[in-house]
Motif scaffolding. Sequence first.
Motif, mmCIF file in Angstrom:
data_model
loop_
_atom_site.group_PDB
_atom_site.id
_atom_site.type_symbol
_atom_site.label_atom_id
_atom_site.label_comp_id
_atom_site.label_asym_id
_atom_site.label_seq_id
_atom_site.Cartn_x
_atom_site.Cartn_y
_atom_site.Cartn_z
ATOM 1 N N SER A 197 -98.264 15.073 -61.959
ATOM 2 C CA SER A 197 -97.391 14.877 -60.794
ATOM 3 C C SER A 197 -95.910 14.981 -61.178
ATOM 4 O O SER A 197 -95.089 15.470 -60.400
ATOM 5 C CB SER A 197 -97.634 13.496 -60.179
ATOM 6 O OG SER A 197 -98.965 13.376 -59.753
ATOM 7 N N GLY A 214 -92.411 23.210 -57.224
ATOM 8 C CA GLY A 214 -92.110 23.801 -55.910
ATOM 9 C C GLY A 214 -91.909 22.760 -54.842
ATOM 10 O O GLY A 214 -90.999 22.861 -54.025
ATOM 11 N N GLY A 215 -92.758 21.738 -54.818
ATOM 12 C CA GLY A 215 -92.550 20.670 -53.862
ATOM 13 C C GLY A 215 -93.795 20.247 -53.136
ATOM 14 O O GLY A 215 -94.909 20.433 -53.614
ATOM 15 N N ALA A 263 -109.113 3.931 -69.408
ATOM 16 C CA ALA A 263 -110.487 3.596 -69.006
ATOM 17 C C ALA A 263 -111.416 4.456 -69.858
ATOM 18 O O ALA A 263 -111.237 5.673 -69.964
ATOM 19 C CB ALA A 263 -110.677 3.902 -67.529
ATOM 20 N N ASP A 281 -111.055 12.812 -67.570
ATOM 21 C CA ASP A 281 -111.723 11.528 -67.819
ATOM 22 C C ASP A 281 -112.472 10.973 -66.596
ATOM 23 O O ASP A 281 -113.623 10.550 -66.699
ATOM 24 C CB ASP A 281 -110.708 10.463 -68.263
ATOM 25 C CG ASP A 281 -110.045 10.788 -69.595
ATOM 26 O OD1 ASP A 281 -110.405 11.813 -70.206
ATOM 27 O OD2 ASP A 281 -109.161 10.024 -70.018
ATOM 28 N N GLU A 340 -106.298 15.037 -57.962
ATOM 29 C CA GLU A 340 -106.923 16.233 -58.526
ATOM 30 C C GLU A 340 -108.339 15.983 -59.033
ATOM 31 O O GLU A 340 -109.158 16.898 -59.077
ATOM 32 C CB GLU A 340 -106.030 16.796 -59.646
ATOM 33 C CG GLU A 340 -106.454 18.185 -60.054
ATOM 34 C CD GLU A 340 -105.446 18.890 -60.937
ATOM 35 O OE1 GLU A 340 -104.240 18.564 -60.884
ATOM 36 O OE2 GLU A 340 -105.866 19.794 -61.682
ATOM 37 N N SER A 380 -101.082 19.977 -53.293
ATOM 38 C CA SER A 380 -101.772 19.019 -54.147
ATOM 39 C C SER A 380 -101.071 17.669 -54.177
ATOM 40 O O SER A 380 -101.720 16.618 -54.111
ATOM 41 C CB SER A 380 -101.872 19.608 -55.549
ATOM 42 O OG SER A 380 -102.399 18.664 -56.400
ATOM 43 N N LEU A 381 -99.757 17.685 -54.265
ATOM 44 C CA LEU A 381 -99.028 16.411 -54.160
ATOM 45 C C LEU A 381 -99.365 15.758 -52.826
ATOM 46 O O LEU A 381 -99.587 14.551 -52.734
ATOM 47 C CB LEU A 381 -97.512 16.649 -54.239
ATOM 48 C CG LEU A 381 -96.916 17.012 -55.600
ATOM 49 C CD1 LEU A 381 -95.414 17.279 -55.452
ATOM 50 C CD2 LEU A 381 -97.145 15.900 -56.620
HETATM 51 C C1 LIG Z 1 -96.472 22.269 -64.028
HETATM 52 C C2 LIG Z 1 -97.100 21.898 -62.724
HETATM 53 C C3 LIG Z 1 -96.455 22.187 -61.522
HETATM 54 C C4 LIG Z 1 -97.033 21.825 -60.312
HETATM 55 N N1 LIG Z 1 -96.342 22.045 -59.136
HETATM 56 C C5 LIG Z 1 -96.852 21.544 -57.980
HETATM 57 C C6 LIG Z 1 -96.078 21.589 -56.774
HETATM 58 O O1 LIG Z 1 -94.938 22.052 -56.757
HETATM 59 N N2 LIG Z 1 -96.628 21.074 -55.663
HETATM 60 C C7 LIG Z 1 -97.894 20.533 -55.615
HETATM 61 O O2 LIG Z 1 -98.344 20.088 -54.574
HETATM 62 N N3 LIG Z 1 -98.634 20.474 -56.751
HETATM 63 C C8 LIG Z 1 -98.136 20.953 -57.923
HETATM 64 N N4 LIG Z 1 -98.879 20.854 -59.064
HETATM 65 C C9 LIG Z 1 -100.184 20.194 -59.018
HETATM 66 C C10 LIG Z 1 -99.984 18.712 -58.881
HETATM 67 O O3 LIG Z 1 -98.848 18.313 -59.614
HETATM 68 C C11 LIG Z 1 -101.180 17.925 -59.397
HETATM 69 O O4 LIG Z 1 -102.382 18.474 -58.962
HETATM 70 C C12 LIG Z 1 -101.098 16.495 -58.856
HETATM 71 O O5 LIG Z 1 -99.841 15.960 -59.161
HETATM 72 C C13 LIG Z 1 -102.203 15.650 -59.435
HETATM 73 O O6 LIG Z 1 -101.921 14.311 -59.139
HETATM 74 P P1 LIG Z 1 -102.919 13.183 -59.631
HETATM 75 O O7 LIG Z 1 -102.306 11.905 -59.270
HETATM 76 O O8 LIG Z 1 -104.274 13.498 -59.147
HETATM 77 O O9 LIG Z 1 -102.982 13.396 -61.220
HETATM 78 P P2 LIG Z 1 -101.834 13.256 -62.327
HETATM 79 O O10 LIG Z 1 -100.489 13.335 -61.745
HETATM 80 O O11 LIG Z 1 -102.164 14.219 -63.415
HETATM 81 O O12 LIG Z 1 -102.041 11.778 -62.878
HETATM 82 C C14 LIG Z 1 -103.197 11.414 -63.584
HETATM 83 C C15 LIG Z 1 -102.943 10.070 -64.215
HETATM 84 O O13 LIG Z 1 -104.148 9.529 -64.736
HETATM 85 C C16 LIG Z 1 -103.919 9.012 -66.037
HETATM 86 N N5 LIG Z 1 -105.215 9.007 -66.710
HETATM 87 C C17 LIG Z 1 -106.015 10.053 -66.999
HETATM 88 N N6 LIG Z 1 -107.146 9.629 -67.602
HETATM 89 C C18 LIG Z 1 -107.064 8.283 -67.690
HETATM 90 C C19 LIG Z 1 -107.911 7.262 -68.225
HETATM 91 N N7 LIG Z 1 -109.081 7.546 -68.807
HETATM 92 N N8 LIG Z 1 -107.498 5.984 -68.160
HETATM 93 C C20 LIG Z 1 -106.305 5.656 -67.616
HETATM 94 N N9 LIG Z 1 -105.460 6.583 -67.103
HETATM 95 C C21 LIG Z 1 -105.840 7.871 -67.131
HETATM 96 C C22 LIG Z 1 -102.869 9.946 -66.609
HETATM 97 O O14 LIG Z 1 -102.206 9.368 -67.700
HETATM 98 C C23 LIG Z 1 -101.974 10.109 -65.388
HETATM 99 O O15 LIG Z 1 -101.118 8.994 -65.273
HETATM 100 C C24 LIG Z 1 -98.304 21.212 -60.291
HETATM 101 C C25 LIG Z 1 -98.965 20.924 -61.485
HETATM 102 C C26 LIG Z 1 -98.361 21.254 -62.699
HETATM 103 C C27 LIG Z 1 -99.087 20.920 -63.964
#
Ligand SMILES: Cc1cc2nc3c(=O)[nH]c(=O)nc-3n(C[C@H](O)[C@H](O)[C@H](O)COP(=O)(O)OP(=O)(O)OC[C@H]3O[C@@H](n4cnc5c(N)ncnc54)[C@H](O)[C@@H]3O)c2cc1C
Length: 501
Positions: A42, A47-48, A151, A203, A357, A373-374
């Motif tokens: 995240s 892009g946003g 975890a 994970d 995700e 995705s955000l």
């Molecule tokens: C470079 C990049 C650019 C992107 N640009 C965009 C964009 O502009 N707009 C958009 O909508 N999406 C974008 N995406 C996609 C989007 O950022 C992600 O899909 C989204 O932020 C995922 O959010 P999340 O909270 O599911 O996971 P994450 O933000 O990846 O957070 C996962 C969290 O879980 C924790 N975690 C993992 N396993 C464990 C465990 N076993 N125990 C405890 N903690 C754990 C990690 O440390 C982390 O804190 C982009 C992705 C990337 C990589």
Amino acid sequence: MRTDTLIIGSGIAGCAAALAADRAGADVTLATKATQPEDAASYWAQGGIAISRGDPERFRDDILAAGAGACDPAAVDTLVTEADDAVRDVLVETLDVPFDGEDGFDYGREAAHDEPRILHVDAETGAAILPRFTAYLAEETTVDVREDTAALDLITHEGRVHGALLERDGDVTPCFAGATVLATGGIGAAYEHTTNPAGATGDGIAMAALAGADVADMEYVQFHPTAYAGGDETATEGAEHGTFLLSEALRGEGALLRNAEGERFMPEYHSDAELAPRDVVARAVRAERERTGDVRLDVSPFDFEAEFPGLAERCRERGVDLDAGIPVGPAEHFLCGGIDVDRDGRASLDRLFAAGECARTGVHGANRLASTSLLEGLVFGRRAGRAAAGYDPEAVEPPELRDSDPDLPAQFAAEKFRRLRRTMRDHVGIKRDPEGLSRAAARLRRLKGEVDSYVRTRTARELYELRNATVTSLLVVRAATENGESRGCHHIVDASEASAD
Ligand SMILES: Cc1cc2nc3c(=O)[nH]c(=O)nc-3n(C[C@H](O)[C@H](O)[C@H](O)COP(=O)(O)OP(=O)(O)OC[C@H]3O[C@@H](n4cnc5c(N)ncnc54)[C@H](O)[C@@H]3O)c2cc1C
């Protein structure tokens, strides 16, 4: 340790779930293996975040078109109808995110969106959102945030999830929870070339699957077409390793893709040229790199340095000659599938929820529309947090983890990870063929056997991450093998056409 609601992960989905559960009056614990916001994908979002701008039907049509007929329309409806309210409530009014724009918002446009609808902060939107979000939870709510806490496994009893085993500094403690929300992000660490941070080891998906929860759409792994490709391509990439994403917003502003001969090639592949769906552009970039040796992003049609100062700085740091274009190639970016959940984030096991995700809501179908995705993490994280509040924790017998032989052979996990990534690169990339998939399955099963025998006597975090990445990769391979139809980002070809990614 006991809590009403245990949230695992501190990306946008985990933070949104924690905020919602806290607002619903639950006693909330947020465990994250992150030690800084940069450890979550995240943070790196560029892009946003797309919103409906009061026209959910139009937004819905773009998402359904990108998803190539595989979206769940009811989930998409929920996303687009709640988008504006969730962004206003959480990001604007609660966190005060300084989205670009002077009189009102400056909406950006990206590939496959039929109108500008993306709120952003320069091209570093995630970096403007996530630190604010984690700080707000720590300072303004009663959420108990535990960093550097991983975890390892879910605690289950008779089909119900009762929390998770948490590891910190080598010590493992059961955390009993009324409900558990997995928000652990993606699987990029299973690939050599990825835009994800190093901790994206799948994970949550692996823990849920090992506990018996359903997963779905695992074959739909999205490759971003324009990751920086000028560095050491054999390094494990991702935020810590030299590669970085050149956001679709650049193509939205007019950036062009050119091959080694300087020819603009996208119009030959799709009528929307550079703004075609991601899977189409990723395959075209891959094909032109193979055919001509190089693909560059030509940013001369607009003032790159003024409009994207953060990205311009990263290019300068790597000595990129902007006049020659920025070298780009595809990299693993996003998993459309994951833990199968309903619109409140409920998984198939009682008291287990998932968001972001690692969850499969059905919003992305076979291919995710940029900048959704955000939004998915925010909207469905909020829903999951609300639904997961209100259950009392109950202690049961936790699974016994043994640490009778804590010393891991040096380099064990790193070497096995390399083997895993090579397998995924060679056989489970942008183009897959049945023979390659069956070779990958055999290699991954062998690897899992080796890792399992170590996991029985050790609780090292990196070993669990390796196990999780291996299990998740096997799920991707199994789904890809079972689905012989090319659709969205799952592309099946004959063995003669397959290539490594
Ligand atoms: C470079 C990049 C650019 C992107 N640009 C965009 C964009 O502009 N707009 C958009 O909508 N999406 C974008 N995406 C996609 C989007 O950022 C992600 O899909 C989204 O932020 C995922 O959010 P999340 O909270 O599911 O996971 P994450 O933000 O990846 O957070 C996962 C969290 O879980 C924790 N975690 C993992 N396993 C464990 C465990 N076993 N125990 C405890 N903690 C754990 C990690 O440390 C982390 O804190 C982009 C992705 C990337 C990589």
